[in-house]
Design a protein around this motif. Structure first.
Motif, short mmCIF file in Angstrom:
data_model
loop_
_atom_site.label_atom_id
_atom_site.label_comp_id
_atom_site.label_asym_id
_atom_site.label_seq_id
_atom_site.Cartn_x
_atom_site.Cartn_y
_atom_site.Cartn_z
N LYS A 124 5.37 4.56 -2.06
CA LYS A 124 4.19 4.17 -1.29
C LYS A 124 4.47 4.44 0.18
O LYS A 124 5.06 3.64 0.88
CB LYS A 124 3.86 2.70 -1.52
CG LYS A 124 2.55 2.27 -0.89
CD LYS A 124 2.23 0.83 -1.18
CE LYS A 124 3.25 -0.08 -0.55
NZ LYS A 124 2.90 -1.50 -0.72
N HIS A 167 -4.57 -4.76 -4.98
CA HIS A 167 -5.45 -3.69 -4.52
C HIS A 167 -4.86 -2.92 -3.34
O HIS A 167 -4.95 -1.70 -3.27
CB HIS A 167 -6.80 -4.31 -4.13
CG HIS A 167 -7.78 -3.33 -3.58
ND1 HIS A 167 -8.61 -3.63 -2.52
CD2 HIS A 167 -8.09 -2.07 -3.94
CE1 HIS A 167 -9.38 -2.60 -2.26
NE2 HIS A 167 -9.09 -1.64 -3.10
N GLY A 168 -4.24 -3.65 -2.42
CA GLY A 168 -3.76 -3.02 -1.20
C GLY A 168 -2.40 -2.38 -1.31
O GLY A 168 -1.90 -1.83 -0.33
N MET A 175 -3.03 6.34 -5.91
CA MET A 175 -4.08 6.59 -4.93
C MET A 175 -4.55 8.04 -4.97
O MET A 175 -5.74 8.33 -4.83
CB MET A 175 -3.56 6.25 -3.53
CG MET A 175 -3.36 4.77 -3.29
SD MET A 175 -4.90 3.90 -2.94
CE MET A 175 -5.22 4.44 -1.28
N ASP A 180 -8.57 4.43 -4.05
CA ASP A 180 -8.40 2.99 -3.78
C ASP A 180 -9.46 2.22 -4.58
O ASP A 180 -10.36 1.60 -4.02
CB ASP A 180 -8.58 2.79 -2.28
CG ASP A 180 -8.17 1.40 -1.82
OD1 ASP A 180 -7.55 0.68 -2.61
OD2 ASP A 180 -8.49 1.06 -0.67
N THR A 181 -9.34 2.26 -5.91
CA THR A 181 -10.41 1.78 -6.78
C THR A 181 -9.91 0.73 -7.78
O THR A 181 -8.71 0.65 -8.07
CB THR A 181 -10.99 2.94 -7.60
OG1 THR A 181 -9.95 3.47 -8.45
CG2 THR A 181 -11.49 4.06 -6.69
N ALA A 618 -5.41 -4.12 2.58
CA ALA A 618 -6.55 -3.49 1.89
C ALA A 618 -7.52 -2.87 2.88
O ALA A 618 -7.18 -1.93 3.56
CB ALA A 618 -7.22 -4.51 0.97
N ASP A 619 -8.73 -3.42 2.99
CA ASP A 619 -9.75 -2.76 3.80
C ASP A 619 -9.93 -3.40 5.16
O ASP A 619 -11.00 -3.33 5.76
CB ASP A 619 -11.08 -2.73 3.05
CG ASP A 619 -11.56 -4.12 2.67
OD1 ASP A 619 -12.72 -4.23 2.24
OD2 ASP A 619 -10.79 -5.09 2.80
#
Length: 669
Positions: A124, A167-168, A175, A180-181, A618-619
């Motif tokens: 990552k 998720h993050g 990815m 990022d789903t 995450a976002d």
């Protein structure tokens, strides 16, 4: 299996495999277990033991402890021995991220290990790499080689495992192929689960955590569908919204995600990730779970959904036409119930976001000001601010001088039989499946043809959320596109209970794209009790110095924010702290919140260590991440902007970055 659960209309726990964690049984219709995670330094044996005891005595049935390296993993033995010596046999869980050797040590000591597929032996570096099928297969072989030893140790020692996707923290490989789903989250876990099954190891729990409840809910649903399709069975599920934050927002975000799944019988154990002392998480977990301890009782019949008319795996708002500012592409409205507030004066509206300045004769309107107020039998004797409108009963509406500012509300029979209607906006109430029925199709079609009607859906059925959801399916089947306001009343008692009730009942529907507005209230007894309580330092009862109406209005906006359906304030993605945290997370979160809470729509992540950032931000738009003792690294998205900033000036530096990126506005005086 109906899409992702046993039934979308009748409550029934999802059938999962039974897992043993020490002497605790999980899954297979055993009680939903409560858990939390320590925040102490794992090398501080006494502090970790004492905090674990506080959590256990609060009701934790599992206690998770971070083990970031071999030395912490080895020290789990001393922690476990001391707890056992004091008579506490609660299973311990080792939290592992980047260190397989620490996991292998811990698996020989504690009853369960948690591994994150995105961090455990996978790569990552936040790089987009094109993987051929051969490259991808080669990576899977490498993961199998590194992960199999842990699986075999767990199998030999009777140790349980949680495969916990976040998720993050999805790997570059996942990815690159899935993005990022939610589906990327599912595949990340399934790869590890397949390896475990190949070794005939099944003592496994899975989780799909995200700070965004919408992503989190979709990922769990997809995981169930995938397990059922591939294996013909499901493993137990640990539910949580990661980095939920603190206070009301943390509770609302957790309840929206966790409660949505619990409503459909999904979930075998829960953890509420609050930026608070861990023992305070357990009462919130208990309030979430206790709603379902008696759910498998006979409820009023709700017709089976023969065909799902919406996509539960991909958010899309239900299509509706606009009536005034409700429906269509408008953000969901908030209706504040002031019907129990007594004589309404201009000062009363301060509770729902409107403050009157007598000197200038002007109203100040906050970002969380209600769009409508419901007063029931009361007309107001003062001029209303801005676009605010008042909803009243039909006979009162007839008496209003300004019938544009006032709107009538009635039940369906009353409305259809009353020739005196508003020419622009009428609210029509429907109690969904209270007696197992809904209004006849002819009546519904008459409403559908009326472009002034906003439907107000609620249910007094014991299982209310699926009743309203079933009504939405009926509306879609009949191609009825009137906008809909979700009406939710609470008859609970404490602040947390009210928050959880509203967030679960309304949040579950909003996350599926249903609802063009919300209106929350309290039943008479609950309202009276809440209104009579002036202070409570425990945080379990009504909020000190806050009126019922102010609390409910704030909760409505928090739920819309948590479900990403209406953004009205700053959002904080704040990890719950653990032994890896490198600064006082609660104090820092409060400090950052105090200087940035006026930045509407900006998402700020506050992470205790590199494990939870940048990946698990995450976002988030901006990030504040511990990178060493007294050192902070600041991010814009997942990009490092400043490294190793002294913590004393890090908040000021964060504000500078916000300024440089056009996200800063000066707070109002």
């Amino acid at each position: 299996m109906q899409a992702y659960c046993h039934s979308l209309t009748q409550y029934k726990r999802l059938k999962t495999r039974e897992v043993r964690i020490g002497d605790l049984l999980l899954g297979n219709n055993h009680p939903i277990r409560l858990q939390t995670m320590t925040t102490t330094d794992t090398m501080d044996t006494l502090a970790t033991v004492e905090q674990s005891i506080r959590c256990i005595e609060a009701g934790a049935e599992l206690v998770r402890i971070t083990a970031p390296s071999k030395k912490e993993a080895e020290n789990l033995l001393h922690i476990k021995n001391e707890l056992r010596k004091r008579g506490y046999n609660t299973p311990l869980v080792a939290d592992i991220h980047f260190t397989p050797n620490a996991a292998e040590i811990a698996a020989r000591i504690v009853e369960k290990v948690r591994v994150n597929p995105g961090n455990y032996v996978d790569k990552k570096k936040f790089e987009l790499i094109e993987y051929t099928d051969a490259d991808y297969a080669e990576e899977i072989e490498r993961i199998q080689e590194k992960f199999t030893p842990l699986v075999r140790i767990c199998k030999e020692h009777g140790t349980a495992m949680r495969i916990g996707t976040n998720h993050g923290s999805l790997s570059d490989r996942i990815m690159s192929r899935y993005g990022d789903t939610p589906m990327g989250m599912v595949e990340s876990a399934m790869e590890f689960l397949r390896i475990a099954r190949y070794e005939s190891y099944h003592n496994i729990v899975l989780s799909m955590k995200a700070s965004n409840p919408q992503v989190m809910v979709q990922a769990y649903r997809l995981l169930i569908q995938q397990m059922d399709a591939e294996f013909g069975e499901c493993y137990p599920l640990h539910l949580g919204v990661t980095e939920a934050g603190d206070g009301e927002d943390g509770r609302v975000k957790s309840a929206a995600g966790i409660g949505t799944l619990l409503e459909d019988g999904i979930g075998d154990t829960v953890r509420v990730s609050l930026t608070e002392d861990p023992e305070f998480e357990i009462p919130v977990c208990r309030d979430l779970v206790k709603r379902y301890t008696a759910k498998e009782r006979t409820t009023q019949h709700i017709p089976v959904i023969e065909k799902i008319t919406y996509n539960p795996f991909n958010y899309q708002r239900r299509e509706s036409f606009e009536v005034a500012n409700i429906g269509g592409k408008q953000v969901p409205v908030v209706i504040a119930d002031l019907s129990k507030a007594g004589k309404i004066a201009p000062a009363t509206l301060e509770r729902v976001g409107y403050s009157y300045d007598a000197v200038t004769d002007k109203w100040n309107i906050s970002d969380t000001a209600a769009d409508y107020i419901f007063t029931g039998d009361q007309l107001l004797d003062f001029a209303l601010p801005g676009t605010l409108k008042v909803i009243v009963y039909p006979q009162i509406w007839k008496q209003a001088k300004d019938q544009e500012k006032y709107c009538p509300i009635d039940d369906i029979n009353g409305y259809l039989n009353n020739p005196d209607r508003s020419k622009t906006l009428n609210f029509v109430m429907i109690d969904c499946y209270n007696d197992g029925t809904i209004p006849p199709a002819a009546q519904l079609q008459e409403l559908a043809a009326d472009k002034t009607v906003v439907l107000c859906l609620s249910s007094t059925n014991d299982h209310a959320m699926p009743s309203v959801r079933r009504m939405f399916v009926e509306l879609q089947e009949q191609k009825i596109q009137n906008p809909v306001v979700l009406i939710v009343d609470s008859n609970w008692q404490t602040t947390d209970e009210h928050l959880i009730h509203y967030a679960t009942e309304a949040g579950a529907l909003l996350l599926d794209g249903f609802g063009d507005g919300v209106c929350f209230g309290m039943t008479g007894k609950s309202y009276e009790q809440a209104a009579s309580v002036s202070s409570d330092t425990s945080g379990r009862n009504y909020v000190s110095n806050t009126s019922v109406e102010q609390f409910v209005n704030a909760t409505a906006f928090s739920i819309l924010q948590a479900t990403r359906t209406r953004i009205s304030k700053t959002e904080y993605i704040s990890c719950p702290s653990c032994g890896r945290t490198l600064f006082d997370l609660q104090e820092t979160t409060a400090k950052i919140r105090s200087v940035t809470n006026h930045l509407k729509g900006v998402k700020i992540a506050i992470m205790g260590c590199i494990v939870n950032g940048p990946g698990e931000m995450a976002d988030a738009d901006f990030g504040y991440v511990g990178s060493g003792v007294g050192k902070i690294t600041l991010y814009k998205g997942k990009e490092v902007v400043k490294r190793n900033v002294e913590s004393e000036v890090a908040v000021e530096e964060l504000i500078n970055i916000l300024r440089e990126n056009g996200a800063w506005v000066e707070p109002a005086s």
